[in-house]
Design an enzyme around this catalytic site. Sequence first.
Site: not given
Ligand code: 4NP
Length: 158
Positions: A8, A11, A14-15
């Site tokens: 994702c 990380n 979701r992942s």
């Molecule tokens: P993930 O969620 O991709 O499911 O781990 C996110 C974590 C951090 C960010 C975006 C989505 N970010 O923009 O920092």
Amino acid sequence: MIRILFVCLGNICRSPMAEFIMKDKVRRAGLENAFYIESAATSTEELGNPVYPPAQRKLQEHGISCAGKRARQMQRADYGRFDLLVGMDMENLRHMRQIAGGDPENKMRLLLEFTAHPRAVADPWYTRDFDAAWRDIEAGCEGLLRALGRIDKNQGNP
Ligand code: 4NP
């Protein structure tokens, strides 16, 4: 041995949820020796960080620990190290192809392709709804495990 990398953006939500839900399912099925599972980010945003606390809590509610997990970025070499690279949304898949330099062996999938409703996982970073993310990811991992059971018998692609 089937090697799966869940991917994702960060990380941290979701992942890693997919990684630890899938590890739990594989353990419950007595298939630990048949799988190697990790997760990684497409971005550098959260490198080295633990799983986001609300995602940790959602896993813990279901008796699943993600202790010790730290975010890491997907590397080009991961394409050779894994049999399946599973993204959470179409943007993840686009970035995964950029990192790997394409997908010549057709190893990349969207997690919810393994359900009756192929679409992006509900992204809790934006929705703040970790229950919806749990439901999507759990259903995707269940479908993936079933698909892999079928390919063991049929020798085809999942
Ligand atoms: P993930 O969620 O991709 O499911 O781990 C996110 C974590 C951090 C960010 C975006 C989505 N970010 O923009 O920092």
